[in-house]
Design a protein around this motif. Sequence first.
Motif, PDB file in Angstrom:
ATOM      1  N   LEU A   1       0.831  -1.207   0.000  1.00 38.02           N
ATOM      2  CA  LEU A   1       0.000   0.000   0.000  1.00 38.02           C
ATOM      3  C   LEU A   1       0.866   1.256   0.000  1.00 38.02           C
ATOM      4  CD1 LEU A   1      -2.748   1.349   0.146  1.00 38.02           C
ATOM      5  CD2 LEU A   1      -2.693   1.071   2.640  1.00 38.02           C
ATOM      6  N   LYS A   2       1.951   1.254   0.761  1.00 41.49           N
ATOM      7  CA  LYS A   2       2.840   2.419   0.805  1.00 41.49           C
ATOM      8  C   LYS A   2       3.519   2.654  -0.542  1.00 41.49           C
ATOM      9  CE  LYS A   2       3.691   2.102   5.775  1.00 41.49           C
ATOM     10  NZ  LYS A   2       4.649   1.783   6.852  1.00 41.49           N
ATOM     11  N   LEU A   3       3.921   1.565  -1.182  1.00 44.91           N
ATOM     12  CA  LEU A   3       4.534   1.699  -2.502  1.00 44.91           C
ATOM     13  C   LEU A   3       3.523   2.234  -3.510  1.00 44.91           C
ATOM     14  CD1 LEU A   3       6.907   1.276  -4.417  1.00 44.91           C
ATOM     15  CD2 LEU A   3       6.173  -1.096  -4.699  1.00 44.91           C
ATOM     16  N   LEU A   4       2.282   1.766  -3.413  1.00 39.13           N
ATOM     17  CA  LEU A   4       1.229   2.236  -4.310  1.00 39.13           C
ATOM     18  C   LEU A   4       1.032   3.740  -4.163  1.00 39.13           C
ATOM     19  CD1 LEU A   4      -1.105   1.662  -6.285  1.00 39.13           C
ATOM     20  CD2 LEU A   4      -2.558   1.221  -4.287  1.00 39.13           C
ATOM     21  N   ARG A   5       1.042   4.236  -2.936  1.00 36.15           N
ATOM     22  CA  ARG A   5       0.847   5.677  -2.711  1.00 36.15           C
ATOM     23  C   ARG A   5       1.989   6.502  -3.304  1.00 36.15           C
ATOM     24  NH1 ARG A   5      -1.193   5.127   3.578  1.00 36.15           N
ATOM     25  NH2 ARG A   5      -3.399   4.709   3.100  1.00 36.15           N
ATOM     26  N   VAL A   6       3.197   5.970  -3.216  1.00 34.30           N
ATOM     27  CA  VAL A   6       4.339   6.675  -3.809  1.00 34.30           C
ATOM     28  C   VAL A   6       4.167   6.767  -5.325  1.00 34.30           C
ATOM     29  CG1 VAL A   6       6.824   6.588  -4.247  1.00 34.30           C
ATOM     30  CG2 VAL A   6       5.948   6.035  -1.988  1.00 34.30           C
ATOM     31  N   LEU A   7       3.748   5.659  -5.932  1.00 34.48           N
ATOM     32  CA  LEU A   7       3.569   5.633  -7.384  1.00 34.48           C
ATOM     33  C   LEU A   7       2.435   6.548  -7.830  1.00 34.48           C
ATOM     34  CD1 LEU A   7       3.970   1.792  -7.955  1.00 34.48           C
ATOM     35  CD2 LEU A   7       5.573   3.559  -8.667  1.00 34.48           C
ATOM     36  N   GLN A   8       1.369   6.606  -7.032  1.00 38.15           N
ATOM     37  CA  GLN A   8       0.211   7.410  -7.415  1.00 38.15           C
ATOM     38  C   GLN A   8       0.420   8.894  -7.148  1.00 38.15           C
ATOM     39  OE1 GLN A   8      -2.947   5.499  -5.181  1.00 38.15           O
ATOM     40  NE2 GLN A   8      -3.639   4.366  -6.970  1.00 38.15           N
ATOM     41  N   GLU A   9       0.909   9.227  -5.958  1.00 35.64           N
ATOM     42  CA  GLU A   9       0.987  10.627  -5.537  1.00 35.64           C
ATOM     43  C   GLU A   9       2.349  11.266  -5.768  1.00 35.64           C
ATOM     44  OE1 GLU A   9      -1.740  12.002  -4.707  1.00 35.64           O
ATOM     45  OE2 GLU A   9      -2.869  10.125  -4.659  1.00 35.64           O
TER      46      GLU A   9
ATOM     47  N   PHE B   1      -0.539  -4.013  -8.773  1.00 33.20           N
ATOM     48  CA  PHE B   1      -0.094  -4.806  -9.921  1.00 33.20           C
ATOM     49  C   PHE B   1      -0.312  -4.047 -11.226  1.00 33.20           C
ATOM     50  CE2 PHE B   1      -1.523  -7.812 -13.284  1.00 33.20           C
ATOM     51  CZ  PHE B   1      -0.282  -8.357 -13.581  1.00 33.20           C
ATOM     52  N   PHE B   2      -1.501  -3.483 -11.401  1.00 35.14           N
ATOM     53  CA  PHE B   2      -1.785  -2.771 -12.641  1.00 35.14           C
ATOM     54  C   PHE B   2      -0.976  -1.473 -12.753  1.00 35.14           C
ATOM     55  CE2 PHE B   2      -5.778  -5.325 -12.483  1.00 35.14           C
ATOM     56  CZ  PHE B   2      -5.556  -6.014 -13.662  1.00 35.14           C
ATOM     57  N   ARG B   3      -0.694  -0.861 -11.614  1.00 37.65           N
ATOM     58  CA  ARG B   3       0.149   0.346 -11.635  1.00 37.65           C
ATOM     59  C   ARG B   3       1.582  -0.012 -12.032  1.00 37.65           C
ATOM     60  NH1 ARG B   3      -0.133   5.885 -11.746  1.00 37.65           N
ATOM     61  NH2 ARG B   3      -2.085   5.682 -10.589  1.00 37.65           N
ATOM     62  N   LEU B   4       2.091  -1.122 -11.500  1.00 39.96           N
ATOM     63  CA  LEU B   4       3.464  -1.544 -11.812  1.00 39.96           C
ATOM     64  C   LEU B   4       3.585  -2.068 -13.236  1.00 39.96           C
ATOM     65  CD1 LEU B   4       4.369  -3.451  -8.519  1.00 39.96           C
ATOM     66  CD2 LEU B   4       5.257  -1.236  -9.248  1.00 39.96           C
ATOM     67  N   LYS B   5       2.479  -2.612 -13.766  1.00 43.28           N
ATOM     68  CA  LYS B   5       2.529  -3.243 -15.075  1.00 43.28           C
ATOM     69  C   LYS B   5       2.294  -2.245 -16.205  1.00 43.28           C
ATOM     70  CE  LYS B   5       0.957  -7.399 -17.448  1.00 43.28           C
ATOM     71  NZ  LYS B   5      -0.131  -8.353 -17.669  1.00 43.28           N
ATOM     72  N   ALA B   6       2.615  -0.971 -15.970  1.00 45.93           N
ATOM     73  CA  ALA B   6       2.521   0.004 -17.058  1.00 45.93           C
ATOM     74  C   ALA B   6       3.362  -0.472 -18.230  1.00 45.93           C
ATOM     75  CB  ALA B   6       3.008   1.371 -16.569  1.00 45.93           C
ATOM     76  N   HIS B   7       4.529  -1.048 -17.905  1.00 44.08           N
ATOM     77  CA  HIS B   7       5.374  -1.712 -18.902  1.00 44.08           C
ATOM     78  C   HIS B   7       5.814  -3.044 -18.300  1.00 44.08           C
ATOM     79  CE1 HIS B   7       5.353   1.974 -21.111  1.00 44.08           C
ATOM     80  NE2 HIS B   7       6.011   2.628 -20.186  1.00 44.08           N
ATOM     81  N   HIS B   8       5.771  -4.100 -19.092  1.00 47.78           N
ATOM     82  CA  HIS B   8       6.094  -5.427 -18.576  1.00 47.78           C
ATOM     83  C   HIS B   8       7.130  -6.103 -19.464  1.00 47.78           C
ATOM     84  CE1 HIS B   8       4.658  -9.803 -17.633  1.00 47.78           C
ATOM     85  NE2 HIS B   8       5.767  -9.485 -16.985  1.00 47.78           N
TER      86      HIS B   8
ATOM     87  N   ILE C   1      11.403   0.672 -10.862  1.00 50.70           N
ATOM     88  CA  ILE C   1      11.421  -0.583 -11.616  1.00 50.70           C
ATOM     89  C   ILE C   1      11.391  -1.715 -10.600  1.00 50.70           C
ATOM     90  CG2 ILE C   1      12.691  -2.041 -13.239  1.00 50.70           C
ATOM     91  CD1 ILE C   1      13.997   0.411 -14.380  1.00 50.70           C
ATOM     92  N   VAL C   2      10.526  -2.691 -10.810  1.00 46.63           N
ATOM     93  CA  VAL C   2      10.416  -3.807  -9.868  1.00 46.63           C
ATOM     94  C   VAL C   2      10.618  -5.124 -10.610  1.00 46.63           C
ATOM     95  CG1 VAL C   2       8.817  -2.503  -8.412  1.00 46.63           C
ATOM     96  CG2 VAL C   2       7.912  -4.061 -10.149  1.00 46.63           C
ATOM     97  N   ALA C   3      10.957  -6.152  -9.861  1.00 53.19           N
ATOM     98  CA  ALA C   3      11.176  -7.473 -10.465  1.00 53.19           C
ATOM     99  C   ALA C   3      10.716  -8.561  -9.512  1.00 53.19           C
ATOM    100  CB  ALA C   3      12.655  -7.662 -10.806  1.00 53.19           C
TER     101      ALA C   3
END
Length: 475
Positions: free
Chosen positions: A265-273, A313-320, A292-294
């Motif tokens: 959840l914390k990582l998601l907030r960083v990516l969004q905000e 998952f969908f936020r991270l999968k902008a590029h796969h 970038i995550v792996a």
Amino acid sequence: MSLKKENFNYSIAIVDDEKESLYTYSLIVKQSGISDITLFEDARELPLVLKERSFSLILLDLSMPYLSGFELLKFLTVEYPEIPVIIITAIKEIDTAVECIKMGASDYLVKPVEPNKLLSSIKNTLEMNRLREEIIGLKYRLIEDKLENEEYFSEIITVNQKMRGLFKYIEVISKTEQPVLITGETGTGKELVARAIHKISGKKGDFVAINVAGLDDNMFSDTLFGHKKGAFTGAISNREGLIAKAKGGTLFLDEIGDLTEPSQLKLLRVLQEKIYYPIGSDIPKISDTRIIVATNQNIQEMVKKGSFRKDLFFRLKAHHVHLPPLRERKDDIPVLLDHFIKEAAISLGKKPPKYPEELLILLSNYTFPGNIRELKMLVYDAVTRCSSNVLSLEIFKDIIDIGSALDNEFKSEIVKFYIQMRFPDKLPTLREMEDLLVKEAMRRAQGNQGIAASMLGITRQALNKRLKSNRASLK
């Protein structure tokens, strides 16, 4: 609403004959995080400036003296079709809006425009234009069949066409600010790909890598966000996190599938905000770090089971980017073998030894659960133990043990075979089935009896006896 500072390199031109409108719109855009803004009170100036520079987006009024917005829109769609245009006007006529959209405008907004509505339109337009450019770029690279940044892939040793195709995709996505998800089995080179993306991106900041496996929520927060002095027992001084260390660069998070739910959840907030809070601080810090995550886990299965957040998952999968295992790119085994032999010899101060031809046959029949990393370790060990100018095949045989390595896979294939097979009315004899197995093992081993015997789980002498018996029965 903000644009969340997904790209600090956007440039926007605002064309309006009303000074108050220019000031208002520029203020809204600046608050969103975009500072490169050029104002045009006279529409005739824009075509002159476009000869010298370009813009990411143009906000255009319709009713202006000297050169109307209609005329300017026609000019832009013909001469600069790559620049999206948003119309902002007091004209509320539907026919006018339809005509502008047909001419090529990305959106049509009626004054007075609410700040959130304007920002939403700008964000969506920039995102759509970014995706369009990526698709065009990817098509171009696939057609041209060449890489623009060959040197940045030098650490990834391959001649495999599937890998070359991935490189072309990586070149396209590297210039964006979107997150990248890299998947693949352990030892396939996920961090090397992440480093290549960073290099191609041209980012001035550092590449910072961290394996997040084993980090609980508190450790994750402290590692990424840092803390203020006195935030907790033992916090004797301020400590900046990895996001700050990777400022203007790239943060690579390996083993992302092991993150706890609170950390996700914390990582998601960083990516969004694009903001985060160091532990013990209520003052937000802005992040301009590319994430970038792996993972070597099946992240989609984890989402289905509920152990990984779907929104993250969908936020991270902008590029796969999915890296194939070594067993699916066996044409790379010879070049990797040569590379690791030379690399190991240089590190040991030795002359690179040669290897028997049978070694390639042996390696090509191995599944390599540890992939390229495993091959590297095997070669380094063999070169270290080599006391002549030729690598010992027995060293590899002792370590690999093909019969054992293929055991589980072979059993799985037997089950599939049993389920799918339709036996004829007359069953084949054990001798006939044995002959078929021997022939298949010899085919895979390219005639090498030692390797074929290992596959069959028998001694070389036993295999030789069966081969002689088969030849005798054919006479």
